[in-house]
Design a protein around this motif. Structure first.
Motif, PDB file in Angstrom:
ATOM      1  N   ALA A  37      12.569-101.482 -19.319  1.00  0.00           N
ATOM      2  CA  ALA A  37      13.044-100.171 -19.783  1.00  0.00           C
ATOM      3  C   ALA A  37      12.744 -99.938 -21.261  1.00  0.00           C
ATOM      4  O   ALA A  37      12.592 -98.796 -21.706  1.00  0.00           O
ATOM      5  CB  ALA A  37      14.541-100.040 -19.523  1.00  0.00           C
ATOM      6  N   SER A  46       2.008-100.611 -17.677  1.00  0.00           N
ATOM      7  CA  SER A  46       3.080-100.384 -16.696  1.00  0.00           C
ATOM      8  C   SER A  46       3.648-101.712 -16.233  1.00  0.00           C
ATOM      9  O   SER A  46       3.004-102.747 -16.344  1.00  0.00           O
ATOM     10  CB  SER A  46       2.565 -99.600 -15.481  1.00  0.00           C
ATOM     11  OG  SER A  46       1.781-100.435 -14.643  1.00  0.00           O
ATOM     12  N   ARG A 221       8.119 -98.612 -14.387  1.00  0.00           N
ATOM     13  CA  ARG A 221       7.993 -97.762 -15.575  1.00  0.00           C
ATOM     14  C   ARG A 221       6.589 -97.915 -16.126  1.00  0.00           C
ATOM     15  O   ARG A 221       6.028 -99.004 -16.134  1.00  0.00           O
ATOM     16  CB  ARG A 221       9.020 -98.159 -16.634  1.00  0.00           C
ATOM     17  CG  ARG A 221       8.947 -97.330 -17.928  1.00  0.00           C
ATOM     18  CD  ARG A 221      10.108 -97.613 -18.857  1.00  0.00           C
ATOM     19  NE  ARG A 221       9.908 -96.978 -20.136  1.00  0.00           N
ATOM     20  CZ  ARG A 221       9.404 -97.584 -21.208  1.00  0.00           C
ATOM     21  NH1 ARG A 221       9.084 -98.856 -21.153  1.00  0.00           N
ATOM     22  NH2 ARG A 221       9.235 -96.923 -22.326  1.00  0.00           N
ATOM     23  N   ASP A 226       8.826 -91.818 -17.750  1.00  0.00           N
ATOM     24  CA  ASP A 226      10.149 -92.400 -17.859  1.00  0.00           C
ATOM     25  C   ASP A 226      10.385 -93.404 -16.762  1.00  0.00           C
ATOM     26  O   ASP A 226       9.630 -93.497 -15.794  1.00  0.00           O
ATOM     27  CB  ASP A 226      11.229 -91.314 -17.796  1.00  0.00           C
ATOM     28  CG  ASP A 226      11.129 -90.357 -18.985  1.00  0.00           C
ATOM     29  OD1 ASP A 226      11.445 -89.171 -18.790  1.00  0.00           O
ATOM     30  OD2 ASP A 226      10.745 -90.814 -20.074  1.00  0.00           O
ATOM     31  N   ALA A 227      11.483 -94.156 -16.857  1.00  0.00           N
ATOM     32  CA  ALA A 227      11.833 -95.139 -15.834  1.00  0.00           C
ATOM     33  C   ALA A 227      12.112 -94.457 -14.514  1.00  0.00           C
ATOM     34  O   ALA A 227      12.635 -93.353 -14.463  1.00  0.00           O
ATOM     35  CB  ALA A 227      13.054 -95.938 -16.283  1.00  0.00           C
TER      36      ALA A 227
END
Length: 228
Positions: A37, A46, A221, A226-227
């Motif tokens: 995160a 990623s 993510r 965004d997550a």
């Protein structure tokens, strides 16, 4: 959502963690989710976190711009003196596997696969050890398009990756659910087409080891979004 495809130029790293029980797996996954995160490392593209289903473990599928970026991250003092000792206490083994994507096949004949928790894939990661002199032959066999696989009930995709050290080939496969994968995995040899039987027999003769586990994607993510 991260994409698996041969042409995106990413270094693909599998961080594979084995642990002893479901409680330690939960702690491990929570810790890794927190790291992902906040990830903002140079060259990081990623991370997709997988929770082990068949046995307690975790797998992080990470895409990097280059091996130099990966080295910079893992040579950092915080990683060596804080992150590594913490995960060592939670796990029975940690495996960092550097790979590149060689091929992708999907049920609809596509050449890229999406990964993420919103897809609800039943994921299988197979690690196939080999002598470096046989890696090219194994990759050549496994990367061939297979129209029969696209007809197998529950099949979604499979991606073949080559370990940069030369001693392993990885099959990252996506299925509808555990039942469809198990039906395929335990299918009697005589029910498989001749080309599949030949490939399986030759592959087994070249492998030095084979390890697999089943997973569900729990978090993902990328730098662009965004997550999830």
């Amino acid at each position: 959502m991260p994409i698996i495809e041969p042409e995106n130029g990413s270094l693909t790293v599998f961080n594979l963690f084995n642990t002893t029980d479901s409680e330690k797996q939960k702690i491990l996954l929570d810790a890794m989710r927190g790291i992902i995160a906040k990830a903002n490392y140079p060259g990081w593209r990623s991370s997709t976190l997988h929770a082990g289903v068949a046995r307690p473990c975790a797998a992080n599928y990470i895409q990097w711009r280059s091996i130099d970026d990966l080295k910079e991250r893992y040579d950092g003092e915080n990683f060596k003196h804080n992150t590594v000792p913490y995960f060592t206490d939670l796990t029975t083994s940690v495996h960092l596997l550097k790979t590149e994507v060689v091929s992708v096949q999907t049920k609809d004949g596509g050449s890229l696969a999406e990964i993420g928790p919103d897809r609800d894939d039943f994921t299988v990661i197979v690690l196939m050890g080999c002598d470096p002199k046989h890696q090219s032959e194994l990759v050549s066999m496994f990367e061939k398009p297979d129209s029969w696989m696209r007809q197998v009930p529950g099949y979604r995709s499979h991606s073949i990756l080559r370990a940069l050290d030369g001693d392993m080939v990885v099959n990252y496969a996506q299925w509808d659910d555990a039942a469809s994968y198990e039906a395929f995995h335990t299918m009697p040899e005589e029910q498989r087409p001749a080309h599949d039987r030949r490939m399986r027999a030759r592959g087994k003769s070249l492998l030095t080891s084979r390890e697999s586990n089943t997973y569900e994607v729990v978090f993902s993510r990328s730098r662009q979004g965004d997550a999830s």
